[in-house]
Motif scaffolding. Structure first.
Motif, short mmCIF file in Angstrom:
data_model
loop_
_atom_site.label_atom_id
_atom_site.label_comp_id
_atom_site.label_asym_id
_atom_site.label_seq_id
_atom_site.Cartn_x
_atom_site.Cartn_y
_atom_site.Cartn_z
N SER A 33 0.81 -1.22 0.00
CA SER A 33 0.00 0.00 0.00
C SER A 33 0.84 1.28 0.00
O SER A 33 0.50 2.24 -0.68
N HIS A 70 -3.47 -3.48 0.37
CA HIS A 70 -4.54 -3.79 1.32
C HIS A 70 -5.34 -2.56 1.74
O HIS A 70 -6.39 -2.69 2.36
N ASP A 71 -4.84 -1.39 1.43
CA ASP A 71 -5.50 -0.14 1.80
C ASP A 71 -6.45 0.27 0.67
O ASP A 71 -6.00 0.63 -0.43
N PHE A 72 -7.77 0.19 0.95
CA PHE A 72 -8.72 0.51 -0.10
C PHE A 72 -8.59 1.95 -0.58
O PHE A 72 -8.80 2.24 -1.75
N GLU A 76 -8.40 3.14 -4.47
CA GLU A 76 -9.23 4.17 -5.09
C GLU A 76 -8.37 5.20 -5.81
O GLU A 76 -8.72 5.65 -6.91
N THR A 110 -10.16 -6.91 -9.57
CA THR A 110 -10.84 -8.07 -9.01
C THR A 110 -9.87 -8.93 -8.19
O THR A 110 -10.30 -9.79 -7.44
N ALA A 112 -7.77 -7.57 -6.01
CA ALA A 112 -7.45 -6.82 -4.80
C ALA A 112 -7.87 -7.61 -3.56
O ALA A 112 -8.87 -8.33 -3.59
N PHE A 114 -9.72 -7.63 -0.98
CA PHE A 114 -10.88 -7.15 -0.23
C PHE A 114 -11.38 -8.24 0.70
O PHE A 114 -11.21 -9.42 0.43
N GLN A 115 -12.06 -7.81 1.74
CA GLN A 115 -12.79 -8.76 2.58
C GLN A 115 -14.00 -9.22 1.77
O GLN A 115 -14.59 -8.42 1.02
N ASP A 118 -16.99 -6.93 1.53
CA ASP A 118 -16.73 -5.61 0.98
C ASP A 118 -16.68 -5.60 -0.54
O ASP A 118 -16.79 -4.56 -1.16
N LEU A 119 -16.50 -6.74 -1.14
CA LEU A 119 -16.25 -6.81 -2.57
C LEU A 119 -17.27 -6.07 -3.42
O LEU A 119 -16.88 -5.24 -4.24
N LYS A 122 -16.97 -2.19 -3.05
CA LYS A 122 -15.68 -1.68 -3.50
C LYS A 122 -15.57 -1.68 -5.03
O LYS A 122 -14.93 -0.83 -5.60
#
Length: 165
Positions: A33, A70-72, A76, A110, A112, A114-115, A118-119, A122
């Motif tokens: 990240s 790991h940092d959304f 973004e 796709t 990434a 994500f939990q 959250d997919l 996100k």
């Protein structure tokens, strides 16, 4: 210290530094990240290269970085950067092959980390961008690439996005 050297190498001699960087990023097993955007921003001009192998390596680097970010918030920022490249003046003169390859990078989100819950939320921003691209793009091959990327993203979602209702 390594980050600074990587950025310098990408700026000074991207044709030679991109391939070792690709191998290094494939092997890295920690959260990228803090470094992702800087590397992506520095290497994004390689999408304008006439060398297809360089462009493919750039996509591989993006895939490694996106899958290890790991940092959304950083994801973004990367997504916004890619969309700015696609819609900005810098890529107006790009060939359709270069545009298609850049569009294909949106599918990499796709991967990434994500939990599971959250997919869908996100990926909604990517769906919006790809839908817009599939309508605005003038080249048929790029339209198809946008639709293929869009279908890959939608397959990762639990519900059909509201944009299609």
């Amino acid at each position: 210290k390594v980050r600074g050297n990587v950025i310098k190498a990408l700026l000074r001699n991207p044709d030679q530094s991109i391939f070792p960087l690709e191998a290094m990023l494939r092997a890295v097993q920690f959260d990228m990240s803090r470094f992702s955007f800087e590397i992506i921003n520095t290497s994004s001009k390689l999408f304008l290269s006439s060398n297809e192998e360089l462009r493919k390596s750039t996509i591989a680097i993006y895939g490694s970085l996106i899958s290890k970010t790991h940092d959304f918030g950083q994801l973004e920022v990367i997504l916004h950067h890619l969309m700015t490249l696609l819609t900005g003046n810098e890529f107006k003169g790009a060939s359709w092959e270069q545009r298609c390859q850049l569009i294909s990078t949106l599918e990499l989100f796709t991967r990434a980390p994500f939990q599971p819950g959250d997919l869908p939320d996100k990926l909604q921003g990517i769906v919006t961008h790809l839908t817009s691209l599939s309508f605005q793009e003038v080249n048929e091959n790029c339209k198809i690439q946008a639709m293929l990327a869009l279908s890959s993203v939608i397959l990762k979602m639990k519900h059909i996005p509201a944009i299609f209702s």
